[in-house]
Design a protein around this motif. Structure first.
Motif, PDB file in Angstrom:
ATOM      1  N   SER A 163     -19.420 -31.869 -45.466  1.00 53.10           N
ATOM      2  CA  SER A 163     -20.073 -31.985 -44.163  1.00 53.10           C
ATOM      3  C   SER A 163     -20.110 -33.439 -43.690  1.00 53.10           C
ATOM      4  O   SER A 163     -20.175 -34.362 -44.498  1.00 53.10           O
ATOM      5  N   VAL A 164     -20.085 -33.612 -42.362  1.00 57.08           N
ATOM      6  CA  VAL A 164     -20.149 -34.951 -41.764  1.00 57.08           C
ATOM      7  C   VAL A 164     -21.232 -34.953 -40.690  1.00 57.08           C
ATOM      8  O   VAL A 164     -21.258 -34.090 -39.810  1.00 57.08           O
ATOM      9  N   LYS A 165     -22.109 -35.948 -40.779  1.00 57.81           N
ATOM     10  CA  LYS A 165     -23.174 -36.086 -39.789  1.00 57.81           C
ATOM     11  C   LYS A 165     -22.766 -37.149 -38.766  1.00 57.81           C
ATOM     12  O   LYS A 165     -22.442 -38.277 -39.126  1.00 57.81           O
ATOM     13  N   LEU A 166     -22.797 -36.791 -37.501  1.00 64.10           N
ATOM     14  CA  LEU A 166     -22.442 -37.716 -36.439  1.00 64.10           C
ATOM     15  C   LEU A 166     -23.637 -38.577 -36.063  1.00 64.10           C
ATOM     16  O   LEU A 166     -24.769 -38.298 -36.462  1.00 64.10           O
ATOM     17  N   GLU A 167     -23.390 -39.621 -35.283  1.00 62.72           N
ATOM     18  CA  GLU A 167     -24.476 -40.498 -34.843  1.00 62.72           C
ATOM     19  C   GLU A 167     -25.410 -39.731 -33.906  1.00 62.72           C
ATOM     20  O   GLU A 167     -25.007 -38.726 -33.298  1.00 62.72           O
ATOM     21  N   PRO A 168     -26.655 -40.169 -33.761  1.00 64.79           N
ATOM     22  CA  PRO A 168     -27.587 -39.482 -32.857  1.00 64.79           C
ATOM     23  C   PRO A 168     -27.049 -39.425 -31.427  1.00 64.79           C
ATOM     24  O   PRO A 168     -26.436 -40.383 -30.944  1.00 64.79           O
ATOM     25  N   MET A 169     -27.263 -38.286 -30.775  1.00 68.28           N
ATOM     26  CA  MET A 169     -26.801 -38.079 -29.402  1.00 68.28           C
ATOM     27  C   MET A 169     -27.869 -37.338 -28.624  1.00 68.28           C
ATOM     28  O   MET A 169     -28.728 -36.654 -29.206  1.00 68.28           O
ATOM     29  N   ASN A 170     -27.803 -37.442 -27.306  1.00 75.42           N
ATOM     30  CA  ASN A 170     -28.729 -36.665 -26.478  1.00 75.42           C
ATOM     31  C   ASN A 170     -28.272 -35.205 -26.438  1.00 75.42           C
ATOM     32  O   ASN A 170     -27.175 -34.863 -26.906  1.00 75.42           O
ATOM     33  N   ALA A 171     -29.096 -34.361 -25.859  1.00 77.15           N
ATOM     34  CA  ALA A 171     -28.828 -32.913 -25.874  1.00 77.15           C
ATOM     35  C   ALA A 171     -27.510 -32.557 -25.194  1.00 77.15           C
ATOM     36  O   ALA A 171     -26.767 -31.688 -25.666  1.00 77.15           O
ATOM     37  N   ASN A 172     -27.195 -33.217 -24.093  1.00 80.15           N
ATOM     38  CA  ASN A 172     -25.968 -32.902 -23.370  1.00 80.15           C
ATOM     39  C   ASN A 172     -24.734 -33.250 -24.189  1.00 80.15           C
ATOM     40  O   ASN A 172     -23.761 -32.482 -24.233  1.00 80.15           O
ATOM     41  N   GLU A 173     -24.766 -34.392 -24.867  1.00 85.94           N
ATOM     42  CA  GLU A 173     -23.618 -34.808 -25.674  1.00 85.94           C
ATOM     43  C   GLU A 173     -23.467 -33.908 -26.900  1.00 85.94           C
ATOM     44  O   GLU A 173     -22.346 -33.579 -27.303  1.00 85.94           O
ATOM     45  N   ARG A 174     -24.577 -33.499 -27.488  1.00 88.16           N
ATOM     46  CA  ARG A 174     -24.497 -32.567 -28.629  1.00 88.16           C
ATOM     47  C   ARG A 174     -23.896 -31.243 -28.179  1.00 88.16           C
ATOM     48  O   ARG A 174     -23.103 -30.623 -28.904  1.00 88.16           O
ATOM     49  N   ARG A 175     -24.264 -30.827 -26.969  1.00 81.69           N
ATOM     50  CA  ARG A 175     -23.732 -29.570 -26.429  1.00 81.69           C
ATOM     51  C   ARG A 175     -22.208 -29.636 -26.281  1.00 81.69           C
ATOM     52  O   ARG A 175     -21.505 -28.649 -26.515  1.00 81.69           O
ATOM     53  N   ILE A 176     -21.702 -30.795 -25.908  1.00 81.31           N
ATOM     54  CA  ILE A 176     -20.255 -30.964 -25.769  1.00 81.31           C
ATOM     55  C   ILE A 176     -19.565 -30.754 -27.111  1.00 81.31           C
ATOM     56  O   ILE A 176     -18.533 -30.076 -27.202  1.00 81.31           O
ATOM     57  N   ILE A 177     -20.138 -31.316 -28.176  1.00 81.14           N
ATOM     58  CA  ILE A 177     -19.577 -31.158 -29.518  1.00 81.14           C
ATOM     59  C   ILE A 177     -19.616 -29.697 -29.952  1.00 81.14           C
ATOM     60  O   ILE A 177     -18.605 -29.142 -30.412  1.00 81.14           O
ATOM     61  N   HIS A 178     -20.776 -29.061 -29.801  1.00 85.36           N
ATOM     62  CA  HIS A 178     -20.921 -27.652 -30.199  1.00 85.36           C
ATOM     63  C   HIS A 178     -19.919 -26.770 -29.451  1.00 85.36           C
ATOM     64  O   HIS A 178     -19.256 -25.919 -30.057  1.00 85.36           O
ATOM     65  N   THR A 179     -19.839 -26.958 -28.147  1.00 87.16           N
ATOM     66  CA  THR A 179     -18.951 -26.120 -27.324  1.00 87.16           C
ATOM     67  C   THR A 179     -17.493 -26.311 -27.698  1.00 87.16           C
ATOM     68  O   THR A 179     -16.728 -25.340 -27.772  1.00 87.16           O
ATOM     69  N   HIS A 180     -17.103 -27.548 -27.942  1.00 86.55           N
ATOM     70  CA  HIS A 180     -15.692 -27.827 -28.223  1.00 86.55           C
ATOM     71  C   HIS A 180     -15.245 -27.227 -29.552  1.00 86.55           C
ATOM     72  O   HIS A 180     -14.067 -26.879 -29.717  1.00 86.55           O
ATOM     73  N   LEU A 181     -16.168 -27.107 -30.504  1.00 85.52           N
ATOM     74  CA  LEU A 181     -15.796 -26.613 -31.837  1.00 85.52           C
ATOM     75  C   LEU A 181     -16.246 -25.175 -32.107  1.00 85.52           C
ATOM     76  O   LEU A 181     -16.038 -24.667 -33.205  1.00 85.52           O
ATOM     77  N   GLN A 182     -16.809 -24.523 -31.107  1.00 83.78           N
ATOM     78  CA  GLN A 182     -17.404 -23.207 -31.360  1.00 83.78           C
ATOM     79  C   GLN A 182     -16.383 -22.129 -31.745  1.00 83.78           C
ATOM     80  O   GLN A 182     -16.734 -21.138 -32.392  1.00 83.78           O
ATOM     81  N   ASN A 183     -15.127 -22.310 -31.383  1.00 77.48           N
ATOM     82  CA  ASN A 183     -14.111 -21.295 -31.699  1.00 77.48           C
ATOM     83  C   ASN A 183     -13.289 -21.628 -32.940  1.00 77.48           C
ATOM     84  O   ASN A 183     -12.333 -20.911 -33.264  1.00 77.48           O
ATOM     85  N   GLU A 184     -13.660 -22.712 -33.632  1.00 71.50           N
ATOM     86  CA  GLU A 184     -12.983 -23.051 -34.885  1.00 71.50           C
ATOM     87  C   GLU A 184     -13.490 -22.117 -35.984  1.00 71.50           C
ATOM     88  O   GLU A 184     -14.685 -22.130 -36.306  1.00 71.50           O
ATOM     89  N   PRO A 185     -12.621 -21.297 -36.570  1.00 66.14           N
ATOM     90  CA  PRO A 185     -13.079 -20.272 -37.536  1.00 66.14           C
ATOM     91  C   PRO A 185     -13.730 -20.812 -38.807  1.00 66.14           C
ATOM     92  O   PRO A 185     -14.582 -20.154 -39.385  1.00 66.14           O
ATOM     93  N   HIS A 186     -13.343 -22.004 -39.231  1.00 68.09           N
ATOM     94  CA  HIS A 186     -13.889 -22.531 -40.493  1.00 68.09           C
ATOM     95  C   HIS A 186     -14.788 -23.751 -40.282  1.00 68.09           C
ATOM     96  O   HIS A 186     -14.999 -24.547 -41.212  1.00 68.09           O
ATOM     97  N   ILE A 187     -15.303 -23.871 -39.059  1.00 66.85           N
ATOM     98  CA  ILE A 187     -16.188 -24.991 -38.743  1.00 66.85           C
ATOM     99  C   ILE A 187     -17.514 -24.462 -38.204  1.00 66.85           C
ATOM    100  O   ILE A 187     -17.552 -23.570 -37.363  1.00 66.85           O
ATOM    101  N   LEU A 188     -18.609 -25.044 -38.697  1.00 63.95           N
ATOM    102  CA  LEU A 188     -19.944 -24.697 -38.215  1.00 63.95           C
ATOM    103  C   LEU A 188     -20.644 -25.986 -37.795  1.00 63.95           C
ATOM    104  O   LEU A 188     -20.670 -26.962 -38.548  1.00 63.95           O
ATOM    105  N   THR A 189     -21.208 -25.991 -36.591  1.00 62.32           N
ATOM    106  CA  THR A 189     -21.942 -27.182 -36.128  1.00 62.32           C
ATOM    107  C   THR A 189     -23.410 -26.835 -35.940  1.00 62.32           C
ATOM    108  O   THR A 189     -23.739 -25.790 -35.384  1.00 62.32           O
TER     109      THR A 189
END
Length: 206
Positions: A163-189
């Protein structure tokens, strides 16, 4: 003041007096006639003037823009604000020099100004119209940068299964990360931590 009372020999005169004093046009106020004029005996004794109330119609977007301009001017900067109305929000695009000062580290200053502008506009808005601040197309560039970061870290997690922890981000920026990786079958954010230090953690999943 947003609401004032005026008097005149006629309703029209009272209204005109109010428009001049408030320095607005008739379209910018709500007019309420409180008392019609009354003619007294011989046109003098017991007469009463017309009494009207004028209430300024406040445009929340204009109030937000004026507030932002005042803040920027007090910072000693000269910036133009372009206003674009979109279906999802109203965009204030800042145009000028030294915009990096207004953007701040990872957009923190821009986000703070955006919060304040929405708070000011929200005092007058009847709906839930949202204002988004941007400068030098920063929002789109930041989104692209975050998506590239998400892909790069996801590849590392898939390779190492750690697992890798990213730097602190606001809610909107975290949402961008979650959305971009949500369809990766072996990735959980997931988001972890407390604001303002809440971060996205990218996990490997079987």
């Amino acid at each position: 003041m947003d609401k004032m009372i005026f008097f005149g020999k006629t309703v029209e005169e009272a209204v005109e007096r109010g428009l001049q004093e408030m320095k607005v046009t008739k379209e910018k106020v709500v007019i309420k006639v409180l008392e019609e004029p009354v003619k007294g005996l011989f046109g003098i004794l017991g007469s009463k003037p017309a009494k009207v109330e004028l209430e300024r119609i406040v445009d929340p977007i204009e109030e937000g823009k004026n507030f932002l301009m005042n803040v920027i001017e007090k910072m000693g900067m000269k910036v133009d604000i372009e206003v674009f109305h979109r279906k999802e929000a109203v965009y204030f695009n800042l145009v000028g020099d030294r915009l990096g000062v207004l953007i701040g580290h990872h957009g923190q200053t821009l986000d703070a100004l955006q919060y304040l502008v929405n708070a000011v506009a929200g005092r007058y808005a009847k709906g839930k119209e949202r204002i988004i601040l941007d400068a030098e197309n920063y929002r789109a560039k930041r989104k692209e940068s975050l998506e590239e970061l998400a892909e790069r870290v996801a590849r590392k997690v898939l390779k190492t299964k750690e697992s890798v922890k990213l730097e602190p981000m606001n809610a909107n920026e975290r949402r961008i990360i979650h959305t971009h990786l949500q369809n990766e079958p072996h990735i959980l954010t997931v988001s972890e931590g407390e604001e303002p230090y809440r971060s996205v953690v990218i996990h490997y999943k079987e």
